[in-house]
Structure formats: C-alpha cells, structure tokens
Design a protein around this motif. Structure first.
Motif, PDB file in Angstrom:
ATOM      1  N   LYS A  92       0.839  -1.202   0.000  1.00 60.24           N
ATOM      2  CA  LYS A  92       0.000   0.000   0.000  1.00 60.24           C
ATOM      3  C   LYS A  92       0.874   1.251   0.000  1.00 60.24           C
ATOM      4  O   LYS A  92       0.651   2.190  -0.769  1.00 60.24           O
ATOM      5  N   ILE A  93       1.898   1.240   0.833  1.00 59.79           N
ATOM      6  CA  ILE A  93       2.814   2.390   0.911  1.00 59.79           C
ATOM      7  C   ILE A  93       3.518   2.591  -0.423  1.00 59.79           C
ATOM      8  O   ILE A  93       3.652   3.722  -0.911  1.00 59.79           O
ATOM      9  N   GLN A  94       3.946   1.486  -1.052  1.00 60.70           N
ATOM     10  CA  GLN A  94       4.635   1.599  -2.344  1.00 60.70           C
ATOM     11  C   GLN A  94       3.732   2.241  -3.395  1.00 60.70           C
ATOM     12  O   GLN A  94       4.166   3.099  -4.167  1.00 60.70           O
ATOM     13  N   GLY A  95       2.460   1.828  -3.413  1.00 56.99           N
ATOM     14  CA  GLY A  95       1.529   2.409  -4.375  1.00 56.99           C
ATOM     15  C   GLY A  95       1.341   3.899  -4.159  1.00 56.99           C
ATOM     16  O   GLY A  95       1.328   4.684  -5.109  1.00 56.99           O
ATOM     17  N   LEU A  96       1.216   4.307  -2.895  1.00 56.75           N
ATOM     18  CA  LEU A  96       1.033   5.729  -2.598  1.00 56.75           C
ATOM     19  C   LEU A  96       2.309   6.527  -2.844  1.00 56.75           C
ATOM     20  O   LEU A  96       2.260   7.695  -3.243  1.00 56.75           O
ATOM     21  N   GLU A  97       3.463   5.886  -2.632  1.00 61.11           N
ATOM     22  CA  GLU A  97       4.738   6.583  -2.847  1.00 61.11           C
ATOM     23  C   GLU A  97       4.975   6.931  -4.311  1.00 61.11           C
ATOM     24  O   GLU A  97       5.621   7.925  -4.615  1.00 61.11           O
ATOM     25  N   VAL A  98       4.480   6.111  -5.238  1.00 62.15           N
ATOM     26  CA  VAL A  98       4.689   6.424  -6.662  1.00 62.15           C
ATOM     27  C   VAL A  98       3.673   7.456  -7.158  1.00 62.15           C
ATOM     28  O   VAL A  98       3.709   7.860  -8.310  1.00 62.15           O
ATOM     29  N   GLY A  99       2.757   7.882  -6.276  1.00 57.57           N
ATOM     30  CA  GLY A  99       1.858   8.971  -6.647  1.00 57.57           C
ATOM     31  C   GLY A  99       0.392   8.602  -6.752  1.00 57.57           C
ATOM     32  O   GLY A  99      -0.418   9.437  -7.144  1.00 57.57           O
ATOM     33  N   ALA A 100       0.030   7.344  -6.429  1.00 52.34           N
ATOM     34  CA  ALA A 100      -1.392   6.979  -6.447  1.00 52.34           C
ATOM     35  C   ALA A 100      -2.138   7.820  -5.414  1.00 52.34           C
ATOM     36  O   ALA A 100      -1.611   8.136  -4.350  1.00 52.34           O
ATOM     37  N   ASP A 101      -3.381   8.201  -5.749  1.00 53.06           N
ATOM     38  CA  ASP A 101      -4.162   9.079  -4.870  1.00 53.06           C
ATOM     39  C   ASP A 101      -4.976   8.302  -3.845  1.00 53.06           C
ATOM     40  O   ASP A 101      -5.360   8.837  -2.811  1.00 53.06           O
ATOM     41  N   ASP A 102      -5.258   7.048  -4.161  1.00 50.82           N
ATOM     42  CA  ASP A 102      -5.991   6.197  -3.218  1.00 50.82           C
ATOM     43  C   ASP A 102      -5.726   4.746  -3.592  1.00 50.82           C
ATOM     44  O   ASP A 102      -5.067   4.453  -4.597  1.00 50.82           O
ATOM     45  N   TYR A 103      -6.289   3.845  -2.805  1.00 51.76           N
ATOM     46  CA  TYR A 103      -5.905   2.444  -2.857  1.00 51.76           C
ATOM     47  C   TYR A 103      -7.113   1.629  -2.408  1.00 51.76           C
ATOM     48  O   TYR A 103      -7.656   1.858  -1.340  1.00 51.76           O
ATOM     49  N   ILE A 104      -7.598   0.708  -3.246  1.00 52.21           N
ATOM     50  CA  ILE A 104      -8.742  -0.127  -2.890  1.00 52.21           C
ATOM     51  C   ILE A 104      -8.340  -1.589  -3.028  1.00 52.21           C
ATOM     52  O   ILE A 104      -7.808  -2.001  -4.060  1.00 52.21           O
ATOM     53  N   THR A 105      -8.583  -2.359  -1.987  1.00 47.41           N
ATOM     54  CA  THR A 105      -8.224  -3.777  -1.991  1.00 47.41           C
ATOM     55  C   THR A 105      -9.405  -4.628  -2.459  1.00 47.41           C
ATOM     56  O   THR A 105     -10.535  -4.433  -2.003  1.00 47.41           O
ATOM     57  N   LYS A 106      -9.126  -5.535  -3.413  1.00 52.33           N
ATOM     58  CA  LYS A 106     -10.159  -6.478  -3.858  1.00 52.33           C
ATOM     59  C   LYS A 106     -10.368  -7.537  -2.767  1.00 52.33           C
ATOM     60  O   LYS A 106      -9.400  -7.919  -2.106  1.00 52.33           O
ATOM     61  N   PRO A 107     -11.591  -8.039  -2.615  1.00 54.68           N
ATOM     62  CA  PRO A 107     -12.802  -7.607  -3.335  1.00 54.68           C
ATOM     63  C   PRO A 107     -13.370  -6.331  -2.707  1.00 54.68           C
ATOM     64  O   PRO A 107     -13.223  -6.106  -1.514  1.00 54.68           O
ATOM     65  N   PHE A 108     -13.988  -5.509  -3.521  1.00 52.13           N
ATOM     66  CA  PHE A 108     -14.585  -4.263  -3.028  1.00 52.13           C
ATOM     67  C   PHE A 108     -15.998  -4.164  -3.580  1.00 52.13           C
ATOM     68  O   PHE A 108     -16.331  -4.772  -4.606  1.00 52.13           O
ATOM     69  N   SER A 109     -16.832  -3.399  -2.910  1.00 53.48           N
ATOM     70  CA  SER A 109     -18.205  -3.211  -3.398  1.00 53.48           C
ATOM     71  C   SER A 109     -18.224  -2.059  -4.399  1.00 53.48           C
ATOM     72  O   SER A 109     -17.446  -1.101  -4.268  1.00 53.48           O
ATOM     73  N   PRO A 110     -19.102  -2.149  -5.407  1.00 56.67           N
ATOM     74  CA  PRO A 110     -19.225  -1.043  -6.360  1.00 56.67           C
ATOM     75  C   PRO A 110     -19.528   0.286  -5.672  1.00 56.67           C
ATOM     76  O   PRO A 110     -19.031   1.331  -6.077  1.00 56.67           O
ATOM     77  N   ARG A 111     -20.326   0.227  -4.593  1.00 55.45           N
ATOM     78  CA  ARG A 111     -20.688   1.462  -3.876  1.00 55.45           C
ATOM     79  C   ARG A 111     -19.451   2.102  -3.251  1.00 55.45           C
ATOM     80  O   ARG A 111     -19.267   3.313  -3.310  1.00 55.45           O
ATOM     81  N   GLU A 112     -18.583   1.270  -2.648  1.00 58.63           N
ATOM     82  CA  GLU A 112     -17.348   1.793  -2.056  1.00 58.63           C
ATOM     83  C   GLU A 112     -16.458   2.399  -3.135  1.00 58.63           C
ATOM     84  O   GLU A 112     -15.896   3.493  -2.966  1.00 58.63           O
ATOM     85  N   LEU A 113     -16.340   1.700  -4.263  1.00 56.92           N
ATOM     86  CA  LEU A 113     -15.500   2.184  -5.359  1.00 56.92           C
ATOM     87  C   LEU A 113     -15.955   3.564  -5.828  1.00 56.92           C
ATOM     88  O   LEU A 113     -15.149   4.488  -5.963  1.00 56.92           O
ATOM     89  N   VAL A 114     -17.254   3.710  -6.073  1.00 57.11           N
ATOM     90  CA  VAL A 114     -17.784   4.986  -6.577  1.00 57.11           C
ATOM     91  C   VAL A 114     -17.598   6.093  -5.536  1.00 57.11           C
ATOM     92  O   VAL A 114     -17.248   7.229  -5.876  1.00 57.11           O
ATOM     93  N   ALA A 115     -17.796   5.770  -4.260  1.00 52.72           N
ATOM     94  CA  ALA A 115     -17.624   6.775  -3.199  1.00 52.72           C
ATOM     95  C   ALA A 115     -16.169   7.257  -3.138  1.00 52.72           C
ATOM     96  O   ALA A 115     -15.908   8.463  -3.029  1.00 52.72           O
ATOM     97  N   ARG A 116     -15.220   6.338  -3.228  1.00 53.79           N
ATOM     98  CA  ARG A 116     -13.802   6.702  -3.174  1.00 53.79           C
ATOM     99  C   ARG A 116     -13.413   7.499  -4.425  1.00 53.79           C
ATOM    100  O   ARG A 116     -12.647   8.457  -4.360  1.00 53.79           O
ATOM    101  N   LEU A 117     -13.964   7.084  -5.556  1.00 50.58           N
ATOM    102  CA  LEU A 117     -13.687   7.762  -6.825  1.00 50.58           C
ATOM    103  C   LEU A 117     -14.177   9.212  -6.775  1.00 50.58           C
ATOM    104  O   LEU A 117     -13.464  10.140  -7.171  1.00 50.58           O
ATOM    105  N   LYS A 118     -15.391   9.410  -6.264  1.00 53.35           N
ATOM    106  CA  LYS A 118     -15.937  10.768  -6.156  1.00 53.35           C
ATOM    107  C   LYS A 118     -15.071  11.637  -5.249  1.00 53.35           C
ATOM    108  O   LYS A 118     -14.830  12.816  -5.543  1.00 53.35           O
ATOM    109  N   ALA A 119     -14.601  11.052  -4.138  1.00 48.89           N
ATOM    110  CA  ALA A 119     -13.774  11.810  -3.194  1.00 48.89           C
ATOM    111  C   ALA A 119     -12.459  12.233  -3.829  1.00 48.89           C
ATOM    112  O   ALA A 119     -12.014  13.379  -3.673  1.00 48.89           O
TER     113      ALA A 119
END
Length: 230
Positions: A92-119
């Motif tokens: 997770k830290i590696q992903g954020l260090e290269v510049g990712a804005d957020d991080y979602i672990t599979k499996p995830f719900s579509p509702r969670e994905l859309v909420a994080r995307l909007k944020a």
C-alpha cells in the motif's frame, strides 16, 4: 452524465465489466484497457479524468505505469486509484509513494469504489473544471460552457474555449506550443504547431482589448496566462 471519464485498467474482463456497470449507474463515462501499453495510449489520447489501475498487470505492472504517468508532465495531474488483491501494508505504501491518490483492496463493493472515486475527483478538481473561475472580471463557467465579462457574454469557438479553460486553470506558467497541443488537442492528434498561434490569435480577438493582454507571448518559448505585466 457527470461529464467525467474514468479509465479502467485491469487484465480481467469480468472485473472491468463489473466496474463499468457501477460507473454507468453513477453516470460516469468509461474507457477500458487490459494492459499498461494500451492504457498509456488511451491516457495520452483521451485524457481521462481518473485512472482505476490494477496493481498486477501482464508485462508492465500497474505500479510501474503509475510511476511513469506521474513523471510525465502531460499526465502527472491525472488522479490514480490502485486496485489490488495485495493487502500488505508495504505494498500500500509503495503504491502511494509512486503517486497513487488512493488504494482499494479487492474484493470491493461497487458502492465503495464509486464513493472513493468521487472523493478523489473532488480533491483533484481545480476551479474552472467543475465550478466557475474568475480573473479580473473574466468568468469561465464550465457547467454552462459560457465565458462572460462585466459587459456580457463573449463568443468564441470550441477550441478557443478549451484553450482559455486550460490557461485559466494553469495560470502563471509558460507552455510551449507542443505542450498546448498535447493538453488541449490531445497527444495523438497530428496538428502543426503553428495551428496553436492561429487559435491564440482568435482567442485574443474573442477576449477583446480589455482581456487580450492576459494571453502573453513568451518569445522563443510559447504562451502563458498571467495577470502580471509581461
């Protein structure tokens, strides 16, 4: 529609389809890519508003693609959400260090994905993209697609509007003709650099004598939008 386009990058078609359905229901447009090479070509050409990027891709990994996108000036500002089955903290830290804005672990719900995307999109969206931006009485309203002054509405073509929107959301910085072509026309559009000069002239004419000074020529380099004296 929200007017926002999301690029889904995942080598599993079933996951892309699940995400696509969630995005459609939330009124987002979407593009799809199965690997980093296809994704990079779409990003350069289509300039999506956000990239949903799988960690594990065939060939170039999602982390490597994220690192490349953040290094390249034309793509550095595009927000990235990493999708991964990896749950280890260091990943997770590696992903954020290269510049990712957020991080979602599979499996995830579509509702969670859309909420994080909007944020993420809310945080990444400057004035002038979703909300009006005003400079010295010159106002660009991206929702109404209008440019107005204290004297009333200005008339300009779609390319001049996109140029002005880019300039007003990237003030006080010099851009070469090549950079403007990439940002306003798209990376895979083959247009002569001098075409930029033609549209700059048209934009200045549309702005009129009260505002044409905001579009400054920087000799030997390109153009900038500035309220300061050239």
């Amino acid at each position: 529609m929200t007017g926002k386009t999301v690029l889904i990058v995942d080598d599993e078609a079933a996951i892309r389809e699940m995400i696509a359905v969630a995005l459609e229901m939330a009124d987002y447009d979407y593009l799809e890519a199965a690997d980093a090479r296809e994704a990079h070509a779409l990003i350069v050409d289509k300039h999506p508003d956000l990239v949903l990027l799988d960690w594990m891709l065939p060939g170039t990994s999602g982390v490597e693609l994220a690192r490349r996108l953040k290094k390249e000036e034309a793509t550095a500002d595009i927000p990235i959400i990493m999708l991964t089955a990896k749950v280890e903290e260091d990943n997770k830290i590696q992903g954020l260090e290269v510049g990712a804005d957020d991080y979602i672990t599979k499996p995830f719900s579509p509702r969670e994905l859309v909420a994080r995307l909007k944020a993420v999109l809310r945080r990444a969206t400057p004035p002038g993209v979703d909300s009006p931006i005003e400079v010295e009485g010159l106002t660009l309203d991206p929702v109404g697609h209008r440019v107005t002054t204290t004297e009333g509405a200005l008339t300009m073509g779609p390319t001049e509007y996109r140029l002005l929107q880019f300039f007003m959301t990237h003030q006080e910085r010099v851009y070469t003709r090549s950079q403007l072509l990439d940002q306003v026309w798209g990376g895979n559009v083959y247009v002569e650099e001098r075409t930029v000069d033609v549209h700059i002239r048209r934009l200045r004419k549309a702005l009129g004598e009260d505002y044409d000074h905001l579009i400054q020529t920087v000799r030997g380099t390109g153009y900038r939008f500035s309220t300061k004296a050239a």
